[in-house]
Scaffold this active site. Sequence first.
Site, PDB file in Angstrom:
ATOM      1  N   PRO A  29      23.641  63.311  56.446  1.00 25.88           N
ATOM      2  CA  PRO A  29      24.759  63.240  55.502  1.00 25.88           C
ATOM      3  C   PRO A  29      24.366  63.618  54.076  1.00 25.88           C
ATOM      4  O   PRO A  29      23.568  62.940  53.434  1.00 25.88           O
ATOM      5  CB  PRO A  29      25.191  61.766  55.573  1.00 25.88           C
ATOM      6  CG  PRO A  29      24.567  61.224  56.806  1.00 25.88           C
ATOM      7  CD  PRO A  29      23.323  62.007  57.018  1.00 25.88           C
ATOM      8  N   GLU A  30      24.925  64.712  53.623  1.00 24.57           N
ATOM      9  CA  GLU A  30      24.826  65.106  52.220  1.00 24.57           C
ATOM     10  C   GLU A  30      26.248  65.079  51.675  1.00 24.57           C
ATOM     11  O   GLU A  30      27.141  64.556  52.335  1.00 24.57           O
ATOM     12  CB  GLU A  30      24.209  66.506  52.089  1.00 24.57           C
ATOM     13  CG  GLU A  30      22.824  66.607  52.715  1.00 24.57           C
ATOM     14  CD  GLU A  30      22.222  68.000  52.585  1.00 24.57           C
ATOM     15  OE1 GLU A  30      22.609  68.744  51.661  1.00 24.57           O
ATOM     16  OE2 GLU A  30      21.370  68.353  53.407  1.00 24.57           O
TER      17      GLU A  30
ATOM     18  N   HIS B  20      22.365  50.031  67.864  1.00 27.31           N
ATOM     19  CA  HIS B  20      21.980  50.129  66.455  1.00 27.31           C
ATOM     20  C   HIS B  20      23.126  49.832  65.495  1.00 27.31           C
ATOM     21  O   HIS B  20      23.160  50.339  64.387  1.00 27.31           O
ATOM     22  CB  HIS B  20      21.395  51.505  66.131  1.00 27.31           C
ATOM     23  CG  HIS B  20      20.235  51.884  66.993  1.00 27.31           C
ATOM     24  ND1 HIS B  20      19.078  51.137  67.058  1.00 27.31           N
ATOM     25  CD2 HIS B  20      20.058  52.915  67.837  1.00 27.31           C
ATOM     26  CE1 HIS B  20      18.239  51.709  67.909  1.00 27.31           C
ATOM     27  NE2 HIS B  20      18.813  52.779  68.401  1.00 27.31           N
TER      28      HIS B  20
ATOM     29  N   ARG C  73      17.891  54.855  62.563  1.00 30.56           N
ATOM     30  CA  ARG C  73      16.621  54.847  61.813  1.00 30.56           C
ATOM     31  C   ARG C  73      16.605  53.916  60.615  1.00 30.56           C
ATOM     32  O   ARG C  73      15.571  53.734  59.981  1.00 30.56           O
ATOM     33  CB  ARG C  73      16.297  56.277  61.359  1.00 30.56           C
ATOM     34  CG  ARG C  73      16.054  57.179  62.547  1.00 30.56           C
ATOM     35  CD  ARG C  73      15.670  58.576  62.134  1.00 30.56           C
ATOM     36  NE  ARG C  73      15.918  59.461  63.260  1.00 30.56           N
ATOM     37  CZ  ARG C  73      15.785  60.768  63.231  1.00 30.56           C
ATOM     38  NH1 ARG C  73      15.409  61.367  62.114  1.00 30.56           N
ATOM     39  NH2 ARG C  73      16.023  61.488  64.280  1.00 30.56           N
TER      40      ARG C  73
ATOM     41  N   ARG D 163      14.406  71.715  32.406  1.00 28.16           N
ATOM     42  CA  ARG D 163      13.387  71.085  33.249  1.00 28.16           C
ATOM     43  C   ARG D 163      12.374  72.108  33.747  1.00 28.16           C
ATOM     44  O   ARG D 163      12.697  73.254  34.029  1.00 28.16           O
ATOM     45  CB  ARG D 163      14.061  70.400  34.444  1.00 28.16           C
ATOM     46  CG  ARG D 163      15.007  69.269  34.045  1.00 28.16           C
ATOM     47  CD  ARG D 163      14.229  68.047  33.593  1.00 28.16           C
ATOM     48  NE  ARG D 163      13.410  67.542  34.663  1.00 28.16           N
ATOM     49  CZ  ARG D 163      13.798  66.623  35.537  1.00 28.16           C
ATOM     50  NH1 ARG D 163      14.987  66.084  35.438  1.00 28.16           N
ATOM     51  NH2 ARG D 163      12.996  66.219  36.491  1.00 28.16           N
TER      52      ARG D 163
END
Length: 308
Positions: A2-3, A102, A121, A160
């Site tokens: 998931p982004e 889970h 996880r 940066r």
Amino acid sequence: MPELPEVETVARGLQSLITGRRIVSVSLGKTDFIDDPAAIEKELPGRSILEVKRYGKFLLIRLSRPATGEDASADEEGALLVHLGMTGMLLPQPVAEPAKKHTHVALLLDDGRELRYVDARRFGRMAYLAGDVLQKELQRFGADPLAASLQEFVSRIQKRRARIKALLLDQGVIRGVGNIYADESLWKAKLHPAQLGERLTNEQLGKLYRTLQEILRKAIALHGSSISDFLDADGLPGEYQRHHRVYGREGKRCVRCGSKIRRVIVAGRSSYYCPNCQKAPRGFGMMGKKTKARAAASKKNEKSKKGK
DNA sequence: CTCGATCCCTGGACGC
DNA sequence: TGCGTCCAGGGATCGA
């Protein structure tokens, strides 16, 4: 994984599925990914879900004040912040439906469903935050790539020295971009992941800004990318993985020029790119091996070879 | 400031 | 079939 587009997809789904519902009770399984499990158990029951939205890669579930105000100290609006990590899912399901393996958090809702958090996880994160603590937490993050102006995007990166890939992944610079969409946007903008932020021109960053937005919007329209096990709030996979041009395509042909896609480690992450379309900056050679000494040694070798 | 290394965690891929 | 091993990856943290 998931982004931004996947989290946006989940947020939209939950917004229509659970807004207005009241949380009746909480049951927890493993809690090592929860900041303060006791706070979740104490604060959530009795509150209603006001809104679900995306904040970077987090889901921000805004909650009402408690319906029964016996505890004045906790009598304020707060929010449940959920990060899906790699394998997290938030699924509203009827209580009668067997919970998936889970399932670590279940919020019983007032309509006979449970909002279940499933995460094999446990790379995700969950926290109940309110007031100043919540505001402070949200302020740690950088600009939303779909809301930021071109000017803001450019200035955040151009000042940066770090590599552009690292900057795109840095949630304090831009919030919501992960490995897939970083690589896809860099490919489309023809920028090598190891380019340094401060060395990118306005033109290059303008291109990156536009391609990043274009890719994120298209991915949202297709409900995100399902690589291994991403599912939206309806339990359905996304479709954008079919449109990946470099991510996960090592050794395959670049659809733009036919060169073979390569994979290198940049910013500690697998980075897929086209060696022809995305030229490496000077100094980025066959590095990324083991130690600097080794890199220096091989450099020396090349020099002496050339010197001959 | 920026980097790499390390840890967290489990399932899936792969080798034998 | 069943081991063992490696890898994936976001983010926190620590040391260089």
